[in-house]
Scaffold this motif. Structure first.
Motif, short mmCIF file in Angstrom:
data_model
loop_
_atom_site.label_atom_id
_atom_site.label_comp_id
_atom_site.label_asym_id
_atom_site.label_seq_id
_atom_site.Cartn_x
_atom_site.Cartn_y
_atom_site.Cartn_z
N ALA A 16 0.79 -1.31 -0.08
CA ALA A 16 0.17 -0.24 0.09
C ALA A 16 1.03 1.03 0.08
N LEU A 35 -6.80 3.70 -0.27
CA LEU A 35 -6.40 2.51 0.38
C LEU A 35 -6.42 2.69 1.84
N MET A 47 -3.83 7.28 1.50
CA MET A 47 -4.42 6.26 2.43
C MET A 47 -4.81 6.87 3.59
N GLU A 84 -11.60 1.26 -1.77
CA GLU A 84 -10.70 0.90 -2.77
C GLU A 84 -11.05 1.62 -4.27
#
Length: 374
Positions: free
Chosen positions: A149, A365, A156, A360
């Motif tokens: 990731a 993420l 994120m 997603e």
């Protein structure tokens, strides 16, 4: 006739029909004396440890060497054929090397909380985290993997659920529902921590320890027993810290519970942050106080650190939670990352679970907190 009463004793004659009286008491006493003398004589003259009890000597047979398989194993190599249904043909058993060092090695059998012995130090209150002899830190060893990731370069988001461990069933429900990349914060007071923390670690979640710190309105607003306080001797606060750290193991770091006054006092907060750095633990600030010195102290002590951007369920209703999550998404897109904190309320858990399924697809993420603390 002469009166018998006036007759002299020497001259008195026994009447023909008078009965003779036997000395019964004297006879019985004599018999008892003879029996006692006989018993004493036997004890003195006869050597018999068993006291006359019957006995017989027999040979004892042993089955110590009757197990042929065990004897073969003891004497040399032996081949054991596994059940073909339990281990089908073509499958394999992978051996794990212990004590190799490094993030992916196993350095011994974990305890009930998932803590590794090489990363534990015994204290009067129990085991607390430490850096291993090979340099492996608890922060690295217990973190949920997130290398892919991070390398993707995509925005994120990390979500930390706090307040777990006190309500056992509620904690287990949250663990079952939430994705494994969500970080879980456990209070140090739960009676079933051995169950809930072990379940979280087994499900792949990384965990944080919630540490109670003094707020400005203490004690009217009390975070709980063993709260670290300003103005107390350093040793007293460290003793409290070690007690809190020994409640369970396997955590990557600490997250504060309240603490606006404590985190603003460098004299009181510094020793705690020094301990975290020396023990290889991270620290996550819940973002509740703008006066917190955590960023500076964490940097000075090489403590992995990050600060939460938003409390998601300040208003515990589904619509409000979704609106806060949308704000968190926008912040992640803008800055590349964002951290949200949510309580373990059922409505919060359910809403987070539903929201995470479509994240997603938005190009964002979901990652563990440790990924944003490095």
């Amino acid at each position: 006739m002469t009166d018998d009463l006036t007759t002299p004793l020497t001259g008195r004659k026994r009447k023909p029909n008078a009965r003779r009286h036997l000395p019964i008491a004297r006879v019985l006493f004599g018999l008892l004396a003879l029996l006692a003398m006989g018993f004493v004589a036997r004890v003195l003259m006869v050597e018999d440890p068993d006291g006359g009890r019957p006995r017989q000597e027999v040979a004892i047979t042993t089955t110590r060497n009757a197990n042929e398989v065990a004897n073969a194993v003891a004497e040399g190599p032996v081949t054991i054929t596994a059940d073909p249904q339990q281990y089908p043909a073509g499958s394999s058993i992978t051996g794990v090397t212990t004590g190799a060092g490094g993030p992916s090695s196993v350095t011994g059998l974990p305890d009930i909380f998932g803590a590794l012995p090489d990363l534990s130090e015994e204290t009067a209150n129990g085991a607390i985290p430490r850096i291993s002899a090979t340099g492996l830190t608890p922060f690295v060893a217990y973190a949920h993997p997130a290398e892919e990731a991070i390398a993707s370069g995509k925005p994120m988001i990390s979500i930390i659920v706090t307040g777990l461990g006190i309500n056992e069933q509620g904690s287990l429900n949250a663990i079952d529902k939430l994705p494994s990349v969500i970080t879980l914060g456990f209070a140090p007071y739960g009676k079933a921590l051995s169950t809930t923390v072990a379940a979280a670690r087994s499900a792949g979640h990384e965990v944080l320890l919630e540490v109670p710190l003094e707020p400005f309105d203490y004690p009217q607003n009390d975070p709980g027993p063993q709260t670290l306080l300003t103005g107390e001797p350093t040793r007293a606060n460290l003793d409290k810290l070690f007690w809190l750290m020994s409640r369970f193991g396997g955590y990557v770091g600490l997250i504060n519970n309240m603490g606006a006054r404590f985190t603003a006092s460098a004299a009181d907060f510094s020793p705690m942050m020094e301990e975290l750095g020396a023990r290889g633990l991270g620290y996550l600030d819940d973002g509740s106080s703008n006066r917190s010195l955590a960023p500076q102290l964490a940097k000075g002590n090489n403590v992995p650190f990050s600060r939460a951007d938003l409390v998601i369920d300040a208003s515990p209703a589904r619509a409000s939670i979704l609106a806060a999550l949308a704000s968190l998404e926008a912040k992640a897109v803008e800055n590349g990352h964002a951290i949200g904190i949510v309580s373990a309320l059922p409505i919060s858990i359910t809403t987070i679970d539903d929201w995470s399924r479509d994240l997603e697809a938005k190009g964002i993420l979901l990652v563990p907190a440790s990924a944003l603390m490095k």
